[in-house]
Design a protein around this motif. Structure first.
Motif, PDB file in Angstrom:
ATOM      1  N   SER A 138       3.217   2.786  -2.035  1.00 14.30           N
ATOM      2  CA  SER A 138       3.436   4.175  -2.470  1.00 14.30           C
ATOM      3  C   SER A 138       3.609   4.292  -3.983  1.00 14.30           C
ATOM      4  CB  SER A 138       4.643   4.783  -1.745  1.00 14.30           C
ATOM      5  OG  SER A 138       5.843   4.148  -2.149  1.00 14.30           O
ATOM      6  N   GLY A 139       3.794   3.180  -4.671  1.00 17.86           N
ATOM      7  CA  GLY A 139       3.889   3.234  -6.125  1.00 17.86           C
ATOM      8  C   GLY A 139       2.541   3.192  -6.817  1.00 17.86           C
ATOM      9  N   ASN A 140       1.473   3.282  -6.060  1.00 18.57           N
ATOM     10  CA  ASN A 140       0.120   3.332  -6.635  1.00 18.57           C
ATOM     11  C   ASN A 140      -0.561   4.616  -6.176  1.00 18.57           C
ATOM     12  OD1 ASN A 140       0.753   0.240  -6.367  1.00 18.57           O
ATOM     13  ND2 ASN A 140      -0.808   0.451  -7.963  1.00 18.57           N
ATOM     14  N   ILE A 141      -0.725   5.516  -7.117  1.00 15.65           N
ATOM     15  CA  ILE A 141      -1.280   6.828  -6.805  1.00 15.65           C
ATOM     16  C   ILE A 141      -2.801   6.787  -6.990  1.00 15.65           C
ATOM     17  CG2 ILE A 141      -1.122   9.295  -7.304  1.00 15.65           C
ATOM     18  CD1 ILE A 141       1.540   7.996  -6.464  1.00 15.65           C
ATOM     19  N   CYS A 142      -3.540   7.401  -6.049  1.00 15.07           N
ATOM     20  CA  CYS A 142      -4.997   7.508  -6.151  1.00 15.07           C
ATOM     21  C   CYS A 142      -5.368   8.978  -6.130  1.00 15.07           C
ATOM     22  CB  CYS A 142      -5.670   6.787  -4.984  1.00 15.07           C
ATOM     23  SG  CYS A 142      -7.453   7.079  -4.894  1.00 15.07           S
ATOM     24  N   ARG A 143      -5.825   9.466  -7.279  1.00 12.35           N
ATOM     25  CA  ARG A 143      -6.148  10.894  -7.367  1.00 12.35           C
ATOM     26  C   ARG A 143      -7.313  11.267  -6.451  1.00 12.35           C
ATOM     27  NH1 ARG A 143      -9.275  13.432 -12.301  1.00 12.35           N
ATOM     28  NH2 ARG A 143     -10.805  12.246 -11.149  1.00 12.35           N
ATOM     29  N   CYS A 144      -8.243  10.313  -6.252  1.00  8.45           N
ATOM     30  CA  CYS A 144      -9.395  10.599  -5.401  1.00  8.45           C
ATOM     31  C   CYS A 144      -9.035  10.583  -3.913  1.00  8.45           C
ATOM     32  CB  CYS A 144     -10.508   9.580  -5.638  1.00  8.45           C
ATOM     33  SG  CYS A 144     -11.034   9.447  -7.356  1.00  8.45           S
ATOM     34  N   GLY A 145      -7.883  10.039  -3.595  1.00  7.99           N
ATOM     35  CA  GLY A 145      -7.475  10.030  -2.181  1.00  7.99           C
ATOM     36  C   GLY A 145      -8.173   8.972  -1.357  1.00  7.99           C
ATOM     37  N   ALA A 146      -8.373   7.785  -1.919  1.00  5.54           N
ATOM     38  CA  ALA A 146      -9.054   6.701  -1.194  1.00  5.54           C
ATOM     39  C   ALA A 146      -8.081   5.903  -0.325  1.00  5.54           C
ATOM     40  CB  ALA A 146      -9.754   5.772  -2.189  1.00  5.54           C
ATOM     41  N   TYR A 147      -6.928   6.488  -0.049  1.00  4.86           N
ATOM     42  CA  TYR A 147      -5.850   5.727   0.599  1.00  4.86           C
ATOM     43  C   TYR A 147      -6.270   5.078   1.916  1.00  4.86           C
ATOM     44  CZ  TYR A 147      -2.864   8.134  -2.770  1.00  4.86           C
ATOM     45  OH  TYR A 147      -2.296   8.605  -3.918  1.00  4.86           O
ATOM     46  N   ALA A 148      -7.012   5.794   2.740  1.00  2.00           N
ATOM     47  CA  ALA A 148      -7.350   5.260   4.071  1.00  2.00           C
ATOM     48  C   ALA A 148      -8.104   3.940   3.936  1.00  2.00           C
ATOM     49  CB  ALA A 148      -8.175   6.277   4.852  1.00  2.00           C
ATOM     50  N   ASN A 149      -9.055   3.880   3.023  1.00  2.00           N
ATOM     51  CA  ASN A 149      -9.837   2.659   2.861  1.00  2.00           C
ATOM     52  C   ASN A 149      -9.074   1.571   2.102  1.00  2.00           C
ATOM     53  OD1 ASN A 149     -11.751   4.079   4.198  1.00  2.00           O
ATOM     54  ND2 ASN A 149     -13.228   4.184   2.509  1.00  2.00           N
ATOM     55  N   ILE A 150      -8.147   1.986   1.247  1.00  2.00           N
ATOM     56  CA  ILE A 150      -7.293   1.000   0.569  1.00  2.00           C
ATOM     57  C   ILE A 150      -6.447   0.266   1.607  1.00  2.00           C
ATOM     58  CG2 ILE A 150      -5.304   0.747  -0.983  1.00  2.00           C
ATOM     59  CD1 ILE A 150      -6.542   3.080  -2.657  1.00  2.00           C
ATOM     60  N   VAL A 151      -5.839   1.027   2.512  1.00  2.00           N
ATOM     61  CA  VAL A 151      -5.024   0.407   3.571  1.00  2.00           C
ATOM     62  C   VAL A 151      -5.902  -0.491   4.442  1.00  2.00           C
ATOM     63  CG1 VAL A 151      -3.633   0.862   5.626  1.00  2.00           C
ATOM     64  CG2 VAL A 151      -3.311   2.254   3.572  1.00  2.00           C
ATOM     65  N   ALA A 152      -7.101  -0.039   4.745  1.00  2.15           N
ATOM     66  CA  ALA A 152      -8.008  -0.849   5.577  1.00  2.15           C
ATOM     67  C   ALA A 152      -8.362  -2.161   4.888  1.00  2.15           C
ATOM     68  CB  ALA A 152      -9.273  -0.050   5.892  1.00  2.15           C
ATOM     69  N   ALA A 153      -8.600  -2.113   3.592  1.00  2.00           N
ATOM     70  CA  ALA A 153      -8.942  -3.333   2.846  1.00  2.00           C
ATOM     71  C   ALA A 153      -7.778  -4.316   2.863  1.00  2.00           C
ATOM     72  CB  ALA A 153      -9.319  -2.976   1.405  1.00  2.00           C
ATOM     73  N   ILE A 154      -6.583  -3.788   2.637  1.00  2.00           N
ATOM     74  CA  ILE A 154      -5.402  -4.667   2.612  1.00  2.00           C
ATOM     75  C   ILE A 154      -5.175  -5.280   3.987  1.00  2.00           C
ATOM     76  CG2 ILE A 154      -2.893  -4.707   2.282  1.00  2.00           C
ATOM     77  CD1 ILE A 154      -3.313  -2.415   0.213  1.00  2.00           C
ATOM     78  N   GLN A 155      -5.294  -4.463   5.024  1.00  2.00           N
ATOM     79  CA  GLN A 155      -5.083  -4.980   6.382  1.00  2.00           C
ATOM     80  C   GLN A 155      -6.128  -6.028   6.750  1.00  2.00           C
ATOM     81  OE1 GLN A 155      -2.213  -4.647   7.279  1.00  2.00           O
ATOM     82  NE2 GLN A 155      -1.869  -2.924   8.687  1.00  2.00           N
ATOM     83  N   GLN A 156      -7.335  -5.857   6.244  1.00  2.00           N
ATOM     84  CA  GLN A 156      -8.378  -6.856   6.526  1.00  2.00           C
ATOM     85  C   GLN A 156      -7.989  -8.213   5.926  1.00  2.00           C
ATOM     86  OE1 GLN A 156     -12.772  -6.103   6.251  1.00  2.00           O
ATOM     87  NE2 GLN A 156     -12.622  -7.466   4.461  1.00  2.00           N
ATOM     88  N   VAL A 157      -7.494  -8.196   4.692  1.00  2.00           N
ATOM     89  CA  VAL A 157      -7.102  -9.460   4.058  1.00  2.00           C
ATOM     90  C   VAL A 157      -5.877 -10.052   4.748  1.00  2.00           C
ATOM     91  CG1 VAL A 157      -6.319 -10.545   1.906  1.00  2.00           C
ATOM     92  CG2 VAL A 157      -8.081  -8.759   1.855  1.00  2.00           C
ATOM     93  N   ARG A 158      -4.916  -9.204   5.124  1.00  2.00           N
ATOM     94  CA  ARG A 158      -3.708  -9.702   5.797  1.00  2.00           C
ATOM     95  C   ARG A 158      -4.046 -10.301   7.160  1.00  2.00           C
ATOM     96  NH1 ARG A 158       0.667  -5.628   6.725  1.00  2.00           N
ATOM     97  NH2 ARG A 158       2.178  -7.276   6.379  1.00  2.00           N
ATOM     98  N   GLY A 159      -5.085  -9.767   7.790  1.00  2.00           N
ATOM     99  CA  GLY A 159      -5.439 -10.233   9.124  1.00  2.00           C
ATOM    100  C   GLY A 159      -6.305 -11.477   9.113  1.00  2.00           C
TER     101      GLY A 159
END
Lengths: 160, 332
Positions: A138-159
């Protein structure tokens, strides 16, 4: 911005992405301005300059911080890692590759900070759910609103 | 940013000697200690803080977290908020403190911010942060545009006609609930200040926020041993689900026996000009069976004397419900 005519100078040695730099700087210089203006490592971005947006996120001694709120002179001998220090030659860090694969950006201005936060998050206490990742990002703001794919990318690496 | 001389203090005594020349340890200090920098650098960029000398205290060995002599918790002044929130003793025995810290700011800020810096963080009142505005806290005697202006986030308790700035800390609310003591070394030696006495109400001198004098260096904060069997939590209500200051918050703890409350304690955040605790409101809970009406009476006592402004009257009912909900959780 630091006053280029200031006569007050301070010596500091910084270790940035494995390279050592001994510099004489105006004590007002933030790590962010030093990286960008002195070392020309412009991957780290200046957004709000007040610790609110996360665009300037870097790693200091392995932990993510806002480079805009850190005086460079106070980080003598600290190990600093920026977005330029993630890849090994042409081989991207898995988080960089995942951001590409998942299309986790639009304009790209916040992306370096997002990736630096995401890489640090891999070594932090974090629950398994998307909501856990969102909280710690939450300390990283994305003005374009790419949050859904950011979370997906992180979860892919964590998995993986 | 105004220029300054940078000094790396060799030890606590050197830091104290440098700080002694600050003129004041409050607004207008000519010497500031630098720990995490998340408040100080921000306010120096805004021109709200204009120290002539900045003294780095990050290398004084004040970053430990461990057992206090009485079996409680000793938290070093420059321990990082992240390290405190994830410390095994805190997670096991002071969970409300961990929850409070993790409910505030972002990971990046918590990785830099320190114990003492968190206690000394300044209000988020927009007039305080803007040198173009009047503000009795920043420029004594210039007036308070928040009264009658934009004050939705500001305090309803402990206010004065000169200042209604709210204290923004989450950590301090949980520490206050746990009877924290601030350890200070100064020119005249060492002293210990209960956290409730550490913060000052604005009164007619809102530029004075705490009892620190020039040269005073916070070395650690201690918490007494947690009550065996106590359940505690921190509940924070805010406009966004993450990375936002509290509208209202409550740190609560209770011990139970045979369906009745043995002891209960709580503190409120987001509502006061300092973290807010009213022991008389806690006292009516002892010996009673948990009950929403009882909790509401305690909330009314804690919030007695509240003086909301036009935009923040909602905080009164929100704080009541926040406290009732948190007390219900720890006594269920």
């Amino acid at each position: 911005m630091p006053d280029p005519h200031s006569e007050v100078q301070a010596a500091v040695t910084l270790r940035v992405n494995g390279a050592e730099h001994t510099l004489s700087i105006d004590p007002r210089t933030t790590l962010l301005d030093l990286l960008r203006e002195t070392l020309h490592l412009t991957g780290t971005k200046k957004g709000c300059d007040h610790g609110q947006c996360g665009a300037c996120t870097i790693h200091v001694n392995g932990r993510r911080v806002n480079a805009c709120l850190a005086l460079a002179v106070a980080h003598d001998r600290d190990e600093i890692r920026t977005i330029e220090g993630l890849a090994e030659g042409d081989r991207l860090h898995p988080m960089q590759a995942a951001f590409l694969q998942k299309d986790a950006y639009q304009c790209g201005y916040c992306t370096a900070g997002q990736i630096m936060s995401a890489v640090a998050l891999l070594d932090e206490p974090c629950g398994p759910e998307d909501a856990d990742v969102r909280e710690l990002m939450s300390g990283n703001i994305c003005r374009c609103g790419a949050y859904a794919n950011i979370v997906a990318a992180i979860q892919q690496v964590r998995g993986s | 940013m105004q220029g300054f001389a940078f000094q790396r203090a060799a030890d606590a005594a050197a830091a104290i000697a440098l700080g002694a020349g600050a003129g004041t340890a409050q607004q207008g200090a000519r010497v500031r200690f630098l720990a995490g920098g998340t408040t100080l650098i921000d306010l120096m960029k805004l021109g709200v803080e204009t120290p002539e000398t900045v003294v780095d205290i990050n290398h004084l060995g004040l970053d430990g977290i461990g057992r206090a002599a009485d079996g409680g918790l000793a938290i070093g002044a420059t321990a990082r908020n992240s390290d405190l929130a994830h410390h095994p003793i805190v997670l096991a025995e002071y969970p409300a403190l961990s929850q409070a810290i993790l409910a505030g700011a972002s990971t990046q800020l918590r990785n830099a911010a320190t114990t003492a810096g968190n206690l000394l963080q300044r209000t988020r009142c927009m007039y305080f942060r803007d040198p173009a505005s009047a503000c009795n806290k920043r420029a004594p005697g210039s007036g308070c545009p928040a009264i009658g202006g934009a004050h939705r986030m500001l305090a309803i308790l402990g206010t004065s006609e000169h200042c209604i700035a709210s204290n923004p800390s989450d950590m301090a609310v949980a520490m206050l609930m746990h009877d924290a003591v601030v350890h200070v070394q100064g020119v005249g030696g060492a002293r210990q200040v209960p956290l409730d006495d550490f913060f000052l109400l604005p009164g007619d001198r809102p530029e004075r926020e705490n009892v620190l004098e020039p040269g005073d260096l916070i070395t650690e904060v201690t918490l007494p041993p947690a009550e065996p069997g106590a359940r505690s939590c921190y509940l924070k209500l805010r406009d966004r689900v993450s990375y936002e200051f509290a509208l209202v918050s409550a740190a609560v703890s209770a011990t139970m026996a045979e369906g009745r409350i043995v002891t209960a304690r709580f503190a409120l955040g987001g509502v006061g000009t300092k973290p807010w605790r009213i022991p008389a409101a806690e006292a009516i809970l002892a010996g009673q069976a948990p009950d929403a009406a009882l909790f509401r009476r305690a909330a009314d006592l804690a919030l007695a004397g509240a003086r909301p402004q036009r935009q923040n009257g909602f905080k009164l009912e929100l704080a009541r419900r926040c406290l009732v909900h948190a007390l219900t959780q720890v006594t269920a």
